[in-house]
Design an enzyme around this catalytic site. Structure first.
Site, PDB file in Angstrom:
ATOM      1  N   GLU A  68      45.651 -39.583  11.353  1.00  0.00           N
ATOM      2  CA  GLU A  68      46.271 -40.162  12.540  1.00  0.00           C
ATOM      3  C   GLU A  68      46.762 -39.036  13.435  1.00  0.00           C
ATOM      4  O   GLU A  68      47.222 -38.008  12.950  1.00  0.00           O
ATOM      5  CB  GLU A  68      47.448 -41.060  12.149  1.00  0.00           C
ATOM      6  CG  GLU A  68      47.059 -42.286  11.342  1.00  0.00           C
ATOM      7  CD  GLU A  68      48.263 -43.146  11.009  1.00  0.00           C
ATOM      8  OE1 GLU A  68      49.391 -42.761  11.398  1.00  0.00           O
ATOM      9  OE2 GLU A  68      48.082 -44.195  10.375  1.00  0.00           O
ATOM     10  N   PRO A 249      77.904   5.954  28.972  1.00  0.00           N
ATOM     11  CA  PRO A 249      78.928   6.234  27.960  1.00  0.00           C
ATOM     12  C   PRO A 249      78.502   5.951  26.531  1.00  0.00           C
ATOM     13  O   PRO A 249      79.262   6.207  25.615  1.00  0.00           O
ATOM     14  CB  PRO A 249      80.059   5.284  28.378  1.00  0.00           C
ATOM     15  CG  PRO A 249      79.351   4.129  28.992  1.00  0.00           C
ATOM     16  CD  PRO A 249      78.166   4.715  29.723  1.00  0.00           C
ATOM     17  N   ASP A 272      71.840  16.276  23.918  1.00  0.00           N
ATOM     18  CA  ASP A 272      72.952  16.896  23.200  1.00  0.00           C
ATOM     19  C   ASP A 272      73.742  15.811  22.489  1.00  0.00           C
ATOM     20  O   ASP A 272      73.358  14.641  22.483  1.00  0.00           O
ATOM     21  CB  ASP A 272      73.836  17.718  24.153  1.00  0.00           C
ATOM     22  CG  ASP A 272      74.323  16.898  25.334  1.00  0.00           C
ATOM     23  OD1 ASP A 272      74.809  15.763  25.108  1.00  0.00           O
ATOM     24  OD2 ASP A 272      74.221  17.366  26.474  1.00  0.00           O
ATOM     25  N   LYS A 294      74.951  20.693  22.657  1.00  0.00           N
ATOM     26  CA  LYS A 294      76.174  21.055  23.376  1.00  0.00           C
ATOM     27  C   LYS A 294      77.262  20.014  23.145  1.00  0.00           C
ATOM     28  O   LYS A 294      77.040  18.829  23.216  1.00  0.00           O
ATOM     29  CB  LYS A 294      75.909  21.142  24.876  1.00  0.00           C
ATOM     30  CG  LYS A 294      75.094  22.335  25.301  1.00  0.00           C
ATOM     31  CD  LYS A 294      74.876  22.339  26.787  1.00  0.00           C
ATOM     32  CE  LYS A 294      76.177  22.327  27.543  1.00  0.00           C
ATOM     33  NZ  LYS A 294      75.998  22.383  28.992  1.00  0.00           N
ATOM     34  N   GLY A 325      75.108  12.717  28.616  1.00  0.00           N
ATOM     35  CA  GLY A 325      76.072  11.635  28.509  1.00  0.00           C
ATOM     36  C   GLY A 325      76.721  11.348  29.847  1.00  0.00           C
ATOM     37  O   GLY A 325      76.931  12.251  30.665  1.00  0.00           O
ATOM     38  N   GLY A 326      77.056  10.078  30.086  1.00  0.00           N
ATOM     39  CA  GLY A 326      77.709   9.711  31.339  1.00  0.00           C
ATOM     40  C   GLY A 326      76.797   9.883  32.520  1.00  0.00           C
ATOM     41  O   GLY A 326      75.639   9.471  32.520  1.00  0.00           O
ATOM     42  N   ASP A 327      77.321  10.532  33.572  1.00  0.00           N
ATOM     43  CA  ASP A 327      76.545  10.818  34.773  1.00  0.00           C
ATOM     44  C   ASP A 327      76.303  12.324  34.859  1.00  0.00           C
ATOM     45  O   ASP A 327      77.236  13.112  34.676  1.00  0.00           O
ATOM     46  CB  ASP A 327      77.310  10.347  36.023  1.00  0.00           C
ATOM     47  CG  ASP A 327      76.524  10.596  37.294  1.00  0.00           C
ATOM     48  OD1 ASP A 327      75.830   9.674  37.740  1.00  0.00           O
ATOM     49  OD2 ASP A 327      76.589  11.729  37.827  1.00  0.00           O
ATOM     50  N   THR A 355      79.484   6.864  34.557  1.00  0.00           N
ATOM     51  CA  THR A 355      80.354   7.917  34.053  1.00  0.00           C
ATOM     52  C   THR A 355      81.475   7.332  33.210  1.00  0.00           C
ATOM     53  O   THR A 355      81.852   6.160  33.350  1.00  0.00           O
ATOM     54  CB  THR A 355      80.920   8.759  35.204  1.00  0.00           C
ATOM     55  OG1 THR A 355      81.566   9.917  34.657  1.00  0.00           O
ATOM     56  CG2 THR A 355      81.915   7.973  36.040  1.00  0.00           C
ATOM     57  N   ALA A 356      82.028   8.139  32.321  1.00  0.00           N
ATOM     58  CA  ALA A 356      82.977   7.654  31.320  1.00  0.00           C
ATOM     59  C   ALA A 356      84.206   7.015  31.941  1.00  0.00           C
ATOM     60  O   ALA A 356      84.760   6.053  31.396  1.00  0.00           O
ATOM     61  CB  ALA A 356      83.389   8.813  30.403  1.00  0.00           C
ATOM     62  N   MET A 407      87.295  16.033  29.146  1.00  0.00           N
ATOM     63  CA  MET A 407      87.382  17.187  28.248  1.00  0.00           C
ATOM     64  C   MET A 407      88.820  17.697  28.137  1.00  0.00           C
ATOM     65  O   MET A 407      89.089  18.886  28.285  1.00  0.00           O
ATOM     66  CB  MET A 407      86.446  18.304  28.713  1.00  0.00           C
ATOM     67  CG  MET A 407      84.979  17.896  28.699  1.00  0.00           C
ATOM     68  SD  MET A 407      83.869  19.128  29.432  1.00  0.00           S
ATOM     69  CE  MET A 407      84.185  18.868  31.182  1.00  0.00           C
TER      70      MET A 407
END
Length: 480
Positions: A68, A249, A272, A294, A325-327, A355-356, A407
């Site tokens: 069916e 970030p 890095d 780095k 990292g970041g910008d 950026t952070a 930093m």
């Protein structure tokens, strides 16, 4: 997350030294050719009907075996002449020579018998919604054929897969089907031009940029001429380039689409410790990855050596991504790498990242500019790791500013002491944000005068950013 690339679409054979081990897969994602091949579907319900239509859409001749059949199956068979309904139960002989076999049943005994018959005939089997009896599963599809996107959770979360499909559907205009067809035709037209691998790859990178930036319009014949003309203009023997890419970030979802495309086009990626692994994994599988190590005052490779490496690799004709990292333009020493590339006559571009400071503000759930009238970025460490000379202390103690200090962990006690001596209110709210954008992110919140004590009691191990100013009023130490 990893975006894997194969070797059958103008890729190149993987080099052992360039590839990380592929992480375990729940299933192997493949695209199976069914044109003019036979597929068997046993069952006449809606689940079987959907599978029969999918197989027929892929070019298979589908035999449906069922005593069916429901209205959905009859309707599909009525409009597809490659679907044939046989009004009886399936038999083992029906499976011989089939490419695939599909069964819809709730009966475990029938499922086991069908699976055994299919395997005896050398046919891969799928039992609808019964993964324990399946050799393969059907993915949730985004159809812009010949562009097809398949999503699978290995049966763990079908609704989740459908939600992801809906998200991708919204991102891919219907015109992408036409761009994919154009690519098929233009691939044939490229053949007589005798382009080398790198030249072909450059053409398809330009093609991808044009298609993705088309705004949903269909391709035109003039687009091929424009792409080949641009290719000819850019040709130079072994011409490479350097691309500085902001990794943001840490959260790969904060990458720009342009950054992802750059990573996917890279021959070499220099990274890095501030570039998170989840972002690095988006690079093309064949790309060579070089850790330049780095971070903070200690460096595995000096900046001059990194700059020289970028230039030397680009002069070999490679597309070199420097992942930061970041910008790249915010305390990333981008100017040294850009100047080195340009001095050597190497094309160099920058793709910005989050950026952070902006990511930290978002993580805190605040607006950095409210009630502040100015946002200022500063670094609290010079090349020797000491507090920099010549900081504009009058600006740094302005109560109407939000200040982001990069930093600054190593010099935090001296920085805070000087800020207080210059007149900053000791009660100014502050936050030291560690590993912003990562799952292991942490925050240390308190009045600026007490922050060195708070940080000393629980020293951070990841990269940090200090924020202070009235914009942080009300921020909680342990909020998500």
């Amino acid at each position: 997350m990893r975006v894997e690339s194969g070797s059958d679409e103008d890729g190149e054979p993987p080099a052992d030294s360039a590839i990380d081990a592929i992480r375990p897969l729940a299933t192997l994602p493949v695209f199976f050719k069914l044109q003019d091949r036979t597929a068997v579907v046993a069952g006449g319900g809606d689940g079987a009907a959907w599978k029969a239509e999918l197989l027929a859409a892929a070019g298979a001749r589908v035999g449906v075996y069922a005593r069916e059949t429901g209205p959905r199956m009859r309707e599909i068979a009525g409009r597809r002449d490659t679907i044939r309904i046989v009004p009886r139960r399936w038999a083992s002989d029906d499976l011989r020579g089939a490419a695939l076999a599909i069964l819809e049943t709730e009966d475990d005994a029938e499922a086991r018998a069908f699976r055994a018959a299919a395997r005896a005939a050398g046919v891969a089997v799928n039992v609808v919604d019964r993964p324990e009896f399946c050799d393969f599963s059907f993915a949730s599809l985004v159809n812009r054929s010949p562009l097809v996107v398949a999503i699978s959770t290995d049966g763990a979360a079908p609704v989740f897969a459908q939600a992801i499909r809906a998200r991708i559907e919204a991102l891919l205009p219907a015109s992408f089907a036409q761009w994919s067809e154009a690519a098929r035709e233009w691939r044939r037209r490229l053949g007589p031009l005798g382009l080398e691998f790198r030249q072909r790859r450059s053409f398809w990178e330009r093609f991808a940029d044009l298609a993705l930036g088309s705004g949903g319009r269909a391709p035109q014949s003039s687009d091929f001429e424009a792409l080949t003309a641009a290719q000819a203009e850019s040709e130079a023997p072994a011409r490479g380039q350097v691309i500085l890419v902001g990794a943001g970030p840490g959260d790969p979802e904060l990458l720009t689409l342009k950054a992802v495309r750059a990573l996917q086009s890279a021959d070499v990626v220099l990274y890095d410790r501030l570039a998170p692994p989840a972002v690095l994994e988006l690079a093309r599988r064949e790309a060579r990855r070089i850790d330049v190590g780095k971070r903070g005052p200690g460096r595995s490779i000096g900046q001059d050596e990194i700059s020289k490496m970028l230039v030397d690799l680009a002069r070999e004709g490679k597309t070199v991504v420097r992942l930061k990292g970041g910008d790249p333009g915010v305390f990333g020493r981008a100017h040294e790498e850009v100047e080195a590339a340009r001095a050597a006559g190497v094309r160099c571009t920058i793709i910005p990242g989050v950026t952070a400071a902006l990511a930290a503000g978002a993580a805190l759930g605040i607006s950095l500019s409210d009630p502040a009238r100015r946002i200022q970025f500063v670094t609290a460490r010079d090349a020797d790791g000491a507090l920099p000379e010549g900081l504009e202390w009058r600006a740094l103690v302005d109560p109407d500013a939000t200040t982001a200090v990069y930093m600054g962990v190593g010099t935090l006690p001296g920085l805070v002491a000087r800020l207080l001596a210059e007149g900053l209110d000791p009660k100014t709210p502050a936050a030291l944000m560690e590993n912003v954008g990562l799952p292991e992110a942490r925050r240390r919140v308190g009045p600026i005068a007490r922050l060195p004590e708070i940080v000393a009691a629980e020293p951070p191990v990841g990269p940090c950013l200090l924020l202070y100013g009235r914009a942080l009023a009300g921020v909680e130490a342990h909020a998500p």
